[in-house]
Every structure is written in C-alpha cells, then in structure tokens.
Design an enzyme around this catalytic site. Structure first.
Site, PDB file in Angstrom:
ATOM      1  N   ASN A  32      22.394  29.102  56.435  1.00  0.00           N
ATOM      2  CA  ASN A  32      21.802  30.365  56.928  1.00  0.00           C
ATOM      3  C   ASN A  32      21.134  31.162  55.812  1.00  0.00           C
ATOM      4  OD1 ASN A  32      23.940  31.428  55.526  1.00  0.00           O
ATOM      5  ND2 ASN A  32      24.994  32.294  57.293  1.00  0.00           N
ATOM      6  N   GLY A  36      23.326  31.448  50.084  1.00  0.00           N
ATOM      7  CA  GLY A  36      22.729  30.323  49.377  1.00  0.00           C
ATOM      8  C   GLY A  36      21.270  30.635  49.058  1.00  0.00           C
ATOM      9  N   THR A 117      40.534  23.597  49.944  1.00  0.00           N
ATOM     10  CA  THR A 117      40.877  24.230  48.667  1.00  0.00           C
ATOM     11  C   THR A 117      42.368  24.143  48.361  1.00  0.00           C
ATOM     12  OG1 THR A 117      41.024  26.403  47.592  1.00  0.00           O
ATOM     13  CG2 THR A 117      40.947  26.419  49.967  1.00  0.00           C
ATOM     14  N   TYR A 141      41.390  33.976  52.224  1.00  0.00           N
ATOM     15  CA  TYR A 141      40.499  32.832  51.999  1.00  0.00           C
ATOM     16  C   TYR A 141      41.251  31.513  52.219  1.00  0.00           C
ATOM     17  CZ  TYR A 141      38.153  29.196  49.365  1.00  0.00           C
ATOM     18  OH  TYR A 141      37.595  28.003  48.999  1.00  0.00           O
ATOM     19  N   PHE A 206      42.215  39.385  34.429  1.00  0.00           N
ATOM     20  CA  PHE A 206      43.007  39.932  35.535  1.00  0.00           C
ATOM     21  C   PHE A 206      44.484  39.585  35.371  1.00  0.00           C
ATOM     22  CE2 PHE A 206      38.940  39.388  38.229  1.00  0.00           C
ATOM     23  CZ  PHE A 206      38.461  40.620  37.807  1.00  0.00           C
ATOM     24  N   ARG A 219      44.513  27.429  35.644  1.00  0.00           N
ATOM     25  CA  ARG A 219      43.716  26.739  36.667  1.00  0.00           C
ATOM     26  C   ARG A 219      43.282  25.377  36.145  1.00  0.00           C
ATOM     27  NH1 ARG A 219      45.566  30.224  39.071  1.00  0.00           N
ATOM     28  NH2 ARG A 219      44.656  31.792  40.438  1.00  0.00           N
TER      29      ARG A 219
HETATM   30  N1  UDP Z   1      39.525  35.803  36.411  1.00  0.00           N
HETATM   31  C1  UDP Z   1      39.572  36.802  35.444  1.00  0.00           C
HETATM   32  N2  UDP Z   1      38.472  37.596  35.279  1.00  0.00           N
HETATM   33  C2  UDP Z   1      37.360  37.471  36.039  1.00  0.00           C
HETATM   34  C3  UDP Z   1      37.320  36.455  37.021  1.00  0.00           C
HETATM   35  C4  UDP Z   1      38.415  35.635  37.183  1.00  0.00           C
HETATM   36  O1  UDP Z   1      40.570  36.955  34.739  1.00  0.00           O
HETATM   37  O2  UDP Z   1      36.415  38.258  35.848  1.00  0.00           O
HETATM   38  C5  UDP Z   1      40.682  34.917  36.572  1.00  0.00           C
HETATM   39  C6  UDP Z   1      41.263  34.922  37.977  1.00  0.00           C
HETATM   40  O3  UDP Z   1      42.231  35.951  38.104  1.00  0.00           O
HETATM   41  C7  UDP Z   1      41.865  33.524  38.076  1.00  0.00           C
HETATM   42  C8  UDP Z   1      40.951  32.677  37.179  1.00  0.00           C
HETATM   43  O4  UDP Z   1      40.240  33.602  36.354  1.00  0.00           O
HETATM   44  O5  UDP Z   1      43.147  33.502  37.522  1.00  0.00           O
HETATM   45  C9  UDP Z   1      39.942  31.854  37.948  1.00  0.00           C
HETATM   46  O6  UDP Z   1      39.315  32.721  38.880  1.00  0.00           O
HETATM   47  P1  UDP Z   1      38.054  32.293  39.708  1.00  0.00           P
HETATM   48  O7  UDP Z   1      37.643  33.481  40.538  1.00  0.00           O
HETATM   49  O8  UDP Z   1      37.025  31.702  38.812  1.00  0.00           O
HETATM   50  O9  UDP Z   1      38.578  31.124  40.656  1.00  0.00           O
HETATM   51  P2  UDP Z   1      39.804  31.065  41.703  1.00  0.00           P
HETATM   52  O10 UDP Z   1      40.948  30.422  40.953  1.00  0.00           O
HETATM   53  O11 UDP Z   1      40.096  32.447  42.188  1.00  0.00           O
HETATM   54  O12 UDP Z   1      39.292  30.174  42.791  1.00  0.00           O
END
Ligand code: UDP
Length: 324
Positions: A32, A36, A117, A141, A206, A219
């Site tokens: 859509n 994207g 996911t 999500y 974060f 991760r």
């Molecule tokens: N994260 C962070 N600062 C940011 C974006 C992400 O510390 O500006 C951290 C987030 O809390 C997570 C990791 O990076 O622990 C990966 O986040 P991302 O959003 O890339 O992927 P997700 O694991 O949420 O799919």
C-alpha cells in the site's frame, strides 16, 4: 515460481524481492506504500498497489495473478509504537492477515511464508531459543504476529495450504541497492548510523539495569540477505512449520554501539533513557531447525560485516529513499 510478495516495498520485503528476482522467480509486489517506498521495489517485479485491510484488493490480486506462493511481510513492526497505539496493530496486522488467508482460500493459492518474530515468545524460559518454547508475547506487536500465526495455522490445516512461519530475530544490514529506511526510524543500528551521519546528536540507550553483561538488552542481529535466503528456501514444496532465524550470537546495545564506532570512525555519543515498554531482556536464537530442515546457511553472521553493509548503504543513500 510465481510469488506474490505482500509488503515488498518495505525493508525485508524489498531485499527478498531482489533476491527472488536474482534467483529467477517471477515476482508480484503487493504493497500500500503507507510505510514502504516505490523506489525500494525491484524494477524486475510487477507492482500492484493495494491494502490488505481491503479484502477485495488482495482477492483480486490473487485471482488475477494466480501466484503459486505468497510471502507476507505487510505489517506494522515497531514494538514501542504498538504499546502506545495498539488498535492499528491489530487492525493492520491481524485483520490484514485474515483477509489474506481468506483470499488465498478463495483463489486456491497453496503456499504461504509468513514474516513472524521472536517477539511472539516473550521473555524465554531458556536461551538460546528454539521453536518448542511457549509463545507468550509481551508486546502488542508480538501478540499481533502470534494471532496471525494462529489464523494461518488453522486456515492452512483445514484448507490444505502449506504455511511457514519464519520467526526473525533482529534484521539488519543491506544489499548494495536496498536498505533500512523506516520513517520515523526506531531501530537501533540505523539510528546509530544516523548519529554517524550527523543527523542525530546521540543515541539513547533504553535502560542499563537489565540482568545482562553490561545492563543493556541483548539481541541476535541477522543480516537481511541471510534472512531473505531463508524465504527462498522455504518456498520448496513440502516445507511447513515454524523456524527461528538468527545467528545464535547475543550482542548488548553497548556492543552494537561499539561495533558502529569501529565501522564509522565516529565517537557516537550516548545518553541513558528509561527502559522502553515491551522490550525483553535478551533474545538469542537457536536456528538448528532452519539449518537442518531448510538447509539454511547464513553467510554474513559477523556483526561488523552486517554493520558495514548498512553503513555502505546509508552512505550511498544519505537521504534513504526519497519517494514514498
Ligand atoms: N534500543 C536503544 N535505543 C534506540 C533503539 C533501540 O537502546 O534508540 C534498544 C532496544 O531497547 C532494544 C535493542 O536496542 O533492546 C534493539 O531494538 P530495535 O528497536 O532495533 O529492535 P527490537 O529488538 O525492538 O525488535
């Protein structure tokens, strides 16, 4: 094969479309263009603009094109956003998938590969994570993708449609042509690279009070080309079920920042922020099943290689994609 890629103008969809075309498949992109980009669609693919929330859109696309398989990426993807505005996630991700499955049943398409996911597992009771773990999502999500899996599982079982659920860990990196350009961006690696490009002053971390090596979340980062390859392998007749896709290496947020410093040569200033709602402490894959059953063999597992490919793409596309 003739393959319809729903969400083929997005990040993972664009790279999968490119690799499907490279492999000689006949590709129709259905998107859509809400999030994207037209520019991200490989010119070798046919493009149909449509929205999964409109059942007639997807039904007519499938009836006219008659693909042998659908690969479904079209969804909202941000954990943080899903915890603030949950209903659009259910509407887009779940009802869009429901419409897709109904349209597949009506048009007789017998193969679906679904972009799922690791967020469907929530905080796992053991690590690394295989497919036998209970699915207890902790974000809207993750829940939305979990609900989609159920719709596809029942629809697939009853209507004899082969369904494959690819449960991704953290997709990142780029090909020469296509890369990660969400707007607004929320993912760690592209945000860090925006700091290196001078578009942001610093990266916010974060939370540093998680029970991990350095207090930041862990991760499993996987190269987009390796991810796309798994979709192509999953097209093989007879393949169905769920597969975790990750490298099995856990990196903290601080590790990722350090690798980005090495690749870009930029100091990347940081600032500590509170935890982000919906984030799990650590998510690392056991992808043995994908390796043994799909024959999946990731080629770009090293995080520095992954970040380098993303950095190269961001440098050659300093404004991301320019048309929506
Ligand atoms: N994260 C962070 N600062 C940011 C974006 C992400 O510390 O500006 C951290 C987030 O809390 C997570 C990791 O990076 O622990 C990966 O986040 P991302 O959003 O890339 O992927 P997700 O694991 O949420 O799919």
């Amino acid at each position: 094969m003739k393959v319809l890629v729903a969400g083929g103008a997005g990040y993972i969809g664009s790279v999968t479309t490119e690799m499907l075309c490279d492999a000689g498949h006949d590709v129709v992109v259905f998107d859509n263009l809400e999030r994207g980009y037209r520019e991200a669609i490989d010119p070798r693919a046919k493009f149909l603009q449509g929205d999964l929330r409109c059942k007639e859109n997807i039904k007519s696309a499938l009836l006219i094109e008659r693909p042998e398989a659908v690969i479904h990426f079209a969804a909202y993807i941000e954990v943080g956003e899903s915890m603030k505005e949950p209903m659009p996630f259910f509407e887009n991700n779940v009802s869009g998938s429901l419409n897709l499955m109904s349209a597949m049943v009506e048009s007789g398409c017998k193969k679906l590969i679904f972009s799922s996911t690791c967020a469907t597992y929530g905080t796992p009771e053991r690590m690394p994570m295989d497919e036998t773990l209970p699915q207890l999502p902790e974000s809207v999500y993750g829940e939305s993708k979990y609900l989609c899996e159920h719709i596809f599982k029942w629809g697939g079982d009853i209507h004899d449609i082969e369904c494959v659920f690819l449960r991704y860990f953290n997709a990142c990196g780029a090909t020469d042509k296509y890369g990660e350009a969400h707007n607004p961006e929320s993912h760690l690696i592209p945000l860090i690279l925006q700091v290196a490009q001078g578009k942001r002053e610093k990266i916010f971390i974060f939370g540093d009070d998680y029970e991990t090596r350095d207090g930041t979340c862990v991760r499993d980062y996987i190269h987009i080309k390796d991810l796309a390859q798994a979709h192509i392998l999953a097209l093989k007749p007879g393949v169905q079920g769920s597969f975790n896709l990750g490298n099995g290496d856990g990196y903290t947020v601080k590790d990722v920042i350090e690798v980005c410093r090495e690749v870009t040569g930029h100091p990347i200033p940081t600032e500590l922020e509170p935890r982000r709602a919906g984030d799990c402490t650590a998510l690392v894959a056991d992808a043995t099943k994908a390796k043994t059953e799909l024959g999946w063999n990731p080629q770009f597992a090293d995080l520095k290689t992954i970040v380098q490919s993303a950095w190269d793409w961001h440098q050659s596309h300093p404004n991301g994609y320019t048309t929506s």
